[in-house]
Scaffold this motif. Structure first.
Motif, PDB file in Angstrom:
ATOM      1  N   LYS A  27       0.806  -1.265  -0.191  1.00  0.00           N
ATOM      2  CA  LYS A  27       0.122   0.227  -0.030  1.00  0.00           C
ATOM      3  C   LYS A  27       0.883   1.292  -0.017  1.00  0.00           C
ATOM      4  O   LYS A  27       0.656   2.167  -0.826  1.00  0.00           O
ATOM      5  CB  LYS A  27      -0.785   0.028   1.135  1.00  0.00           C
ATOM      6  CG  LYS A  27      -1.916  -1.061   1.356  1.00  0.00           C
ATOM      7  CD  LYS A  27      -3.073  -0.829   2.412  1.00  0.00           C
ATOM      8  CE  LYS A  27      -2.447  -0.860   3.808  1.00  0.00           C
ATOM      9  NZ  LYS A  27      -1.745  -2.025   4.164  1.00  0.00           N
ATOM     10  N   GLY A  54      -2.355   4.668   8.700  1.00  0.00           N
ATOM     11  CA  GLY A  54      -1.741   3.768   9.484  1.00  0.00           C
ATOM     12  C   GLY A  54      -0.851   4.757  10.388  1.00  0.00           C
ATOM     13  O   GLY A  54      -0.826   4.474  11.751  1.00  0.00           O
ATOM     14  N   ALA A  62      -6.604   0.910  17.752  1.00  0.00           N
ATOM     15  CA  ALA A  62      -7.419   1.138  16.449  1.00  0.00           C
ATOM     16  C   ALA A  62      -8.717   0.341  16.523  1.00  0.00           C
ATOM     17  O   ALA A  62      -9.482   0.683  15.566  1.00  0.00           O
ATOM     18  CB  ALA A  62      -6.418   0.583  15.342  1.00  0.00           C
ATOM     19  N   ARG A  64     -11.892   5.567  16.314  1.00  0.00           N
ATOM     20  CA  ARG A  64     -12.158   5.290  14.786  1.00  0.00           C
ATOM     21  C   ARG A  64     -13.006   6.605  14.239  1.00  0.00           C
ATOM     22  O   ARG A  64     -12.651   7.138  13.061  1.00  0.00           O
ATOM     23  CB  ARG A  64     -12.809   3.987  14.376  1.00  0.00           C
ATOM     24  CG  ARG A  64     -11.970   2.949  14.691  1.00  0.00           C
ATOM     25  CD  ARG A  64     -11.990   1.757  13.876  1.00  0.00           C
ATOM     26  NE  ARG A  64     -11.574   1.835  12.603  1.00  0.00           N
ATOM     27  CZ  ARG A  64     -10.274   1.662  12.264  1.00  0.00           C
ATOM     28  NH1 ARG A  64      -9.219   1.099  12.853  1.00  0.00           N
ATOM     29  NH2 ARG A  64     -10.037   1.746  10.819  1.00  0.00           N
ATOM     30  N   GLY A  99      -5.134   2.845   3.692  1.00  0.00           N
ATOM     31  CA  GLY A  99      -5.422   2.428   5.092  1.00  0.00           C
ATOM     32  C   GLY A  99      -6.012   1.266   5.066  1.00  0.00           C
ATOM     33  O   GLY A  99      -5.683   0.304   4.290  1.00  0.00           O
ATOM     34  N   ARG A 102      -1.914 -10.257  12.679  1.00  0.00           N
ATOM     35  CA  ARG A 102      -2.487  -8.564  12.460  1.00  0.00           C
ATOM     36  C   ARG A 102      -3.789  -8.871  11.386  1.00  0.00           C
ATOM     37  O   ARG A 102      -4.585  -8.051  11.578  1.00  0.00           O
ATOM     38  CB  ARG A 102      -1.198  -8.048  11.745  1.00  0.00           C
ATOM     39  CG  ARG A 102      -1.762  -6.647  11.275  1.00  0.00           C
ATOM     40  CD  ARG A 102      -0.530  -5.853  11.124  1.00  0.00           C
ATOM     41  NE  ARG A 102      -0.231  -5.463  12.678  1.00  0.00           N
ATOM     42  CZ  ARG A 102       0.251  -4.479  13.182  1.00  0.00           C
ATOM     43  NH1 ARG A 102       0.334  -3.334  12.337  1.00  0.00           N
ATOM     44  NH2 ARG A 102       0.793  -4.279  14.225  1.00  0.00           N
TER      45      ARG A 102
HETATM   46  O1   DC Z   1      -0.688   0.147   7.696  1.00  0.00           O
HETATM   47  P1   DC Z   1       0.037   0.229   9.157  1.00  0.00           P
HETATM   48  O2   DC Z   1       0.884  -1.234   9.451  1.00  0.00           O
HETATM   49  O3   DC Z   1       0.765   1.362   9.465  1.00  0.00           O
HETATM   50  O4   DC Z   1      -1.276   0.239  10.254  1.00  0.00           O
HETATM   51  C1   DC Z   1      -0.951   0.044  11.423  1.00  0.00           C
HETATM   52  C2   DC Z   1      -2.181  -0.230  12.273  1.00  0.00           C
HETATM   53  O5   DC Z   1      -3.244   0.576  12.241  1.00  0.00           O
HETATM   54  C3   DC Z   1      -2.927  -1.714  11.909  1.00  0.00           C
HETATM   55  O6   DC Z   1      -3.048  -2.487  12.749  1.00  0.00           O
HETATM   56  C4   DC Z   1      -4.155  -1.454  11.122  1.00  0.00           C
HETATM   57  C5   DC Z   1      -4.380   0.102  11.805  1.00  0.00           C
HETATM   58  N1   DC Z   1      -5.061   0.821  10.587  1.00  0.00           N
HETATM   59  C6   DC Z   1      -6.604   0.529  10.608  1.00  0.00           C
HETATM   60  O7   DC Z   1      -7.041   0.243  11.354  1.00  0.00           O
HETATM   61  N2   DC Z   1      -7.166   1.609  10.139  1.00  0.00           N
HETATM   62  C7   DC Z   1      -6.395   2.423   9.088  1.00  0.00           C
HETATM   63  N3   DC Z   1      -7.046   3.315   8.163  1.00  0.00           N
HETATM   64  C8   DC Z   1      -4.902   2.440   9.091  1.00  0.00           C
HETATM   65  C9   DC Z   1      -4.445   1.415  10.013  1.00  0.00           C
END
Ligand code: DC
Length: 241
Positions: A37, A56, A123, A129, A149, A189
């Protein structure tokens, strides 16, 4: 911060300022961890001269801030309270929209193993959220966006016509993470991201699904760019763009 636009994000949200007459275009790129992404979203944003938003990083910033302040990340009420009170600001740093806390962008701190382990817990909090959704929608004040995201096409900008969902095999994603020097239980995850009650990871309705296994970033970003450009062209010729 010279050359950057800034806006206070707390306590009261301001109405977004829109540039020009038309509504900003939002390219939503969702998908699993390590599906490509970030690499592709950055490439697409650069090619289109749109702003890039890593949502994220925003959740990571909250997780880091909770850890730093000794807030229990397993206590949803305490985490939600942080969101109501922390002093944040959005800035445009050379085309990347960043969330600053107390004027600081914790670039390195949000990538540590400790923060990565904490972020799924914060999250999953519904009030978090909601706060993030409001914040992320206000990024459109900076102009056209490529936003990456997990819930952008389903929840944050469900109205956008430009939705993409990236995925790759678990083996390939694990290999990519290892190449970046990160050891992570990606299967766990994935489960956490897709099984949470609030805005779980899922393929947005109408999204173009791209399997990035065995594909180069050039190939993937080319496909996204071709599809976005062709849609923009259709909108222009319809007179709707
Ligand atoms: O993309 P990343 O690995 O940096 O995201 C970190 C965490 O945040 C992952 O557990 C998912 C969450 N996340 C989310 O729930 N919603 C988003 N729009 C972006 C990330």
């Amino acid at each position: 911060m010279k050359g950057q636009q800034a806006e206070s994000t707390s306590p009261t949200p301001r109405k977004p300022r829109r540039r020009g007459r038309s509504k900003p275009i939002v390219v939503a790129i969702d998908g699993t961890s390590a599906s490509g992404k970030s690499t592709n979203a950055k490439r697409v944003a650069k090619a289109l001269n749109f702003r890039y938003v890593d949502t994220g990083a925003m959740y990571r910033t909250l997780a880091w801030y909770c850890l730093k302040r000794g807030v229990d990340i397993h206590a949803p009420k305490a985490v939600a309270a942080v969101c109501r009170k922390w002093k944040t600001r959005l800035v445009d740093a050379d085309g990347q929209i960043r969330l600053l806390v107390d004027g600081y962008y914790p670039e390195r701190e949000i990538r540590t193993a400790e923060t990565s382990a904490a972020v799924p817990h914060v999250a999953a909090v519904p009030q978090v959220r909601q706060w993030m959704k409001r914040l992320q929608r206000r990024c459109a004040q900076f102009g056209n966006l490529v936003m990456e995201g997990r819930d952008i096409g389903t929840n944050v900008f469900p109205e956008t016509e430009f939705k993409f969902y990236l995925d790759a095999s678990l083996a390939e994603r694990a290999k990519r993470r290892e190449a970046d020097g990160i050891r992570e239980d990606l299967a766990q995850r994935d489960r956490r991201d897709s099984q949470r009650a609030a805005a779980p990871l899922m393929v947005p309705l109408g999204a173009v699904v791209i399997d990035t296994s065995g594909r180069t970033p050039e190939e993937t970003s080319r496909e996204i760019l071709d599809r976005v450009r062709s849609k923009l062209e259709t909108r222009r010729s319809d007179g709707t763009g």
